[in-house]
Design a protein around this motif. Structure first.
Motif, mmCIF file in Angstrom:
data_model
loop_
_atom_site.group_PDB
_atom_site.id
_atom_site.type_symbol
_atom_site.label_atom_id
_atom_site.label_comp_id
_atom_site.label_asym_id
_atom_site.label_seq_id
_atom_site.Cartn_x
_atom_site.Cartn_y
_atom_site.Cartn_z
ATOM 1 N N LEU A 241 -86.512 -1.145 31.900
ATOM 2 C CA LEU A 241 -85.260 -0.034 32.023
ATOM 3 C C LEU A 241 -85.201 0.472 33.223
ATOM 4 O O LEU A 241 -86.051 0.951 33.770
ATOM 5 C CB LEU A 241 -85.497 0.860 30.835
ATOM 6 N N VAL A 242 -83.911 0.491 33.762
ATOM 7 C CA VAL A 242 -83.561 1.164 35.073
ATOM 8 C C VAL A 242 -82.339 2.227 34.917
ATOM 9 O O VAL A 242 -81.651 2.161 34.214
ATOM 10 C CB VAL A 242 -83.181 -0.128 36.011
ATOM 11 N N ALA A 243 -82.737 3.202 35.864
ATOM 12 C CA ALA A 243 -81.495 4.062 35.860
ATOM 13 C C ALA A 243 -81.418 4.563 37.346
ATOM 14 O O ALA A 243 -82.442 4.441 38.095
ATOM 15 C CB ALA A 243 -82.091 5.192 34.931
ATOM 16 N N PRO A 244 -80.392 5.338 37.728
ATOM 17 C CA PRO A 244 -80.455 5.625 39.074
ATOM 18 C C PRO A 244 -81.396 6.587 39.438
ATOM 19 O O PRO A 244 -81.926 7.632 38.679
ATOM 20 C CB PRO A 244 -79.044 6.216 38.970
ATOM 21 N N ALA A 245 -82.231 6.533 40.510
ATOM 22 C CA ALA A 245 -83.345 7.375 40.791
ATOM 23 C C ALA A 245 -82.923 8.806 41.294
ATOM 24 O O ALA A 245 -83.791 9.570 41.162
ATOM 25 C CB ALA A 245 -84.226 6.652 42.033
ATOM 26 N N ASP A 246 -81.606 8.873 41.662
ATOM 27 C CA ASP A 246 -81.452 10.213 42.216
ATOM 28 C C ASP A 246 -80.783 11.302 41.050
ATOM 29 O O ASP A 246 -80.226 12.248 41.203
ATOM 30 C CB ASP A 246 -79.836 10.043 43.177
ATOM 31 N N GLY A 247 -81.211 10.619 39.918
ATOM 32 C CA GLY A 247 -80.927 11.590 38.512
ATOM 33 C C GLY A 247 -79.624 11.235 37.942
ATOM 34 O O GLY A 247 -78.453 11.236 38.527
ATOM 35 N N ALA A 248 -80.019 10.975 36.740
ATOM 36 C CA ALA A 248 -78.707 10.496 35.746
ATOM 37 C C ALA A 248 -78.066 11.505 35.128
ATOM 38 O O ALA A 248 -78.378 12.599 34.953
ATOM 39 C CB ALA A 248 -79.446 9.476 34.577
ATOM 40 N N ARG A 249 -76.854 11.239 34.955
ATOM 41 C CA ARG A 249 -75.982 12.216 34.292
ATOM 42 C C ARG A 249 -76.512 12.661 32.875
ATOM 43 O O ARG A 249 -76.461 13.856 32.218
ATOM 44 C CB ARG A 249 -74.616 11.699 34.187
ATOM 45 N N ALA B 205 -80.072 12.609 31.341
ATOM 46 C CA ALA B 205 -81.457 12.360 31.783
ATOM 47 C C ALA B 205 -82.257 12.618 30.453
ATOM 48 O O ALA B 205 -82.999 11.681 30.273
ATOM 49 C CB ALA B 205 -81.747 13.219 32.965
ATOM 50 N N ARG B 206 -81.736 13.682 29.689
ATOM 51 C CA ARG B 206 -82.306 13.677 28.277
ATOM 52 C C ARG B 206 -82.263 12.576 27.439
ATOM 53 O O ARG B 206 -83.246 11.997 26.857
ATOM 54 C CB ARG B 206 -82.019 14.995 27.558
ATOM 55 N N SER B 207 -80.939 11.967 27.466
ATOM 56 C CA SER B 207 -80.863 10.999 26.429
ATOM 57 C C SER B 207 -81.623 9.793 26.809
ATOM 58 O O SER B 207 -82.148 9.037 26.283
ATOM 59 C CB SER B 207 -79.229 10.675 26.287
ATOM 60 N N ILE B 208 -81.394 9.345 28.396
ATOM 61 C CA ILE B 208 -82.076 8.365 28.738
ATOM 62 C C ILE B 208 -83.648 8.442 28.707
ATOM 63 O O ILE B 208 -84.184 7.389 28.491
ATOM 64 C CB ILE B 208 -81.670 8.222 30.429
ATOM 65 N N GLY B 209 -84.010 9.591 29.053
ATOM 66 C CA GLY B 209 -85.567 9.645 28.628
ATOM 67 C C GLY B 209 -85.925 9.074 27.074
ATOM 68 O O GLY B 209 -87.093 8.737 26.981
ATOM 69 N N LEU B 210 -85.218 9.963 26.252
ATOM 70 C CA LEU B 210 -85.596 9.738 24.934
ATOM 71 C C LEU B 210 -85.298 8.260 24.475
ATOM 72 O O LEU B 210 -85.971 7.497 23.847
ATOM 73 C CB LEU B 210 -84.568 10.197 23.764
ATOM 74 N N LEU B 211 -84.279 7.326 25.130
ATOM 75 C CA LEU B 211 -84.047 5.951 24.968
ATOM 76 C C LEU B 211 -85.348 5.256 25.658
ATOM 77 O O LEU B 211 -86.089 4.324 25.250
ATOM 78 C CB LEU B 211 -82.746 5.475 25.701
ATOM 79 N N ARG B 212 -85.659 5.642 26.857
ATOM 80 C CA ARG B 212 -86.914 4.896 27.600
ATOM 81 C C ARG B 212 -88.109 5.102 26.897
ATOM 82 O O ARG B 212 -88.835 4.131 26.533
ATOM 83 C CB ARG B 212 -87.029 5.867 28.840
ATOM 84 N N ASP B 213 -88.537 6.384 26.177
ATOM 85 C CA ASP B 213 -89.737 6.470 25.251
ATOM 86 C C ASP B 213 -89.439 5.593 24.101
ATOM 87 O O ASP B 213 -90.227 4.970 23.804
ATOM 88 C CB ASP B 213 -89.672 8.057 25.045
ATOM 89 N N TRP B 214 -88.224 5.553 23.303
ATOM 90 C CA TRP B 214 -88.219 4.533 22.225
ATOM 91 C C TRP B 214 -88.416 3.152 22.722
ATOM 92 O O TRP B 214 -88.986 2.329 21.874
ATOM 93 C CB TRP B 214 -87.057 4.872 21.696
ATOM 94 N N LEU B 215 -87.760 2.662 23.847
ATOM 95 C CA LEU B 215 -87.804 1.407 24.214
ATOM 96 C C LEU B 215 -89.275 0.980 24.536
ATOM 97 O O LEU B 215 -89.874 -0.091 24.104
ATOM 98 C CB LEU B 215 -87.131 1.009 25.311
ATOM 99 N N ALA B 216 -89.944 1.794 25.348
ATOM 100 C CA ALA B 216 -91.347 1.717 25.568
ATOM 101 C C ALA B 216 -92.415 1.685 24.350
ATOM 102 O O ALA B 216 -93.251 0.907 24.404
ATOM 103 C CB ALA B 216 -92.126 2.854 26.463
ATOM 104 N N GLU B 217 -92.021 2.323 23.156
ATOM 105 C CA GLU B 217 -92.604 2.256 22.066
ATOM 106 C C GLU B 217 -92.379 1.057 21.271
ATOM 107 O O GLU B 217 -93.413 0.182 20.844
ATOM 108 C CB GLU B 217 -92.074 3.343 20.952
#
Length: 163
Positions: free
Chosen positions: A122-130, A132-144
């Motif tokens: 899972l990749v996202a812009p390193a300089d901060g995504a628009r 960020a909270r939703s992407i963090g939730l998606l990242r956590d779910w995908l990692a799970e």
């Protein structure tokens, strides 16, 4: 490019992107039950998009000689899976993709699983995504979800054995 996040295949290390490895890719030769042992005389089913897979697996698995050369060429892994399920030969497949067919006995492994250096991230812009909270939730779910695949042996996160 303007994007919030994406799933990317490769070895990682992309500049300007935050990266979370979900799982590594694997290779495994599969065939219908009753197929003869894997040998240079086997009929390989090759996905055009994955033409190097046979050579990569053969070398990493320590097989003698060279992999089978002549066989059936299809466009993608889906078609290769259809062909091997029909009994047309031996396909080189990702273990996660083959796992349901191996579990139900419609296919069998003809050699060891080899872990590749490539994986799915899972990749996202390193300089901060628009978002960020939703992407963090998606990242956590995908990692799970990826962790559950790893726990049941369908996807490795381990160090690759092939470069």
């Amino acid at each position: 490019d303007d994007f919030d996040c994406a799933i990317r295949h490769g070895v990682g290390g992309w500049p300007g992107l935050s990266q979370t490895l979900l799982f590594r890719e694997t290779l495994l030769p599969i065939a219908r039950p009753g197929a003869p042992p894997l040998s240079p005389a086997s009929v390989p089913i090759r996905a055009r998009s994955r033409f190097r897979d046979w050579h990569r697996w053969w070398r990493a698995a320590g097989q003698a000689g060279a992999p089978p050369e002549r066989g059936i060429v299809v466009e993608n892994r889906g078609q290769a899976m259809d062909a091997v399920l029909a009994g047309a030969g031996v396909a080189m497949m990702d273990a996660a993709y083959a796992a349901p067919h191996l579990a139900d006995g419609s296919l069998r492994a003809l050699g060891p699983t080899v872990t590749l250096p490539e994986g799915y991230y899972l990749v996202a812009p390193a300089d901060g995504a628009r978002n960020a909270r939703s992407i963090g939730l998606l990242r956590d779910w995908l990692a799970e979800q990826a962790a559950s695949l790893v726990q049941c042996g369908m996807a490795p996160v381990s160090t690759p054995v092939l470069s």
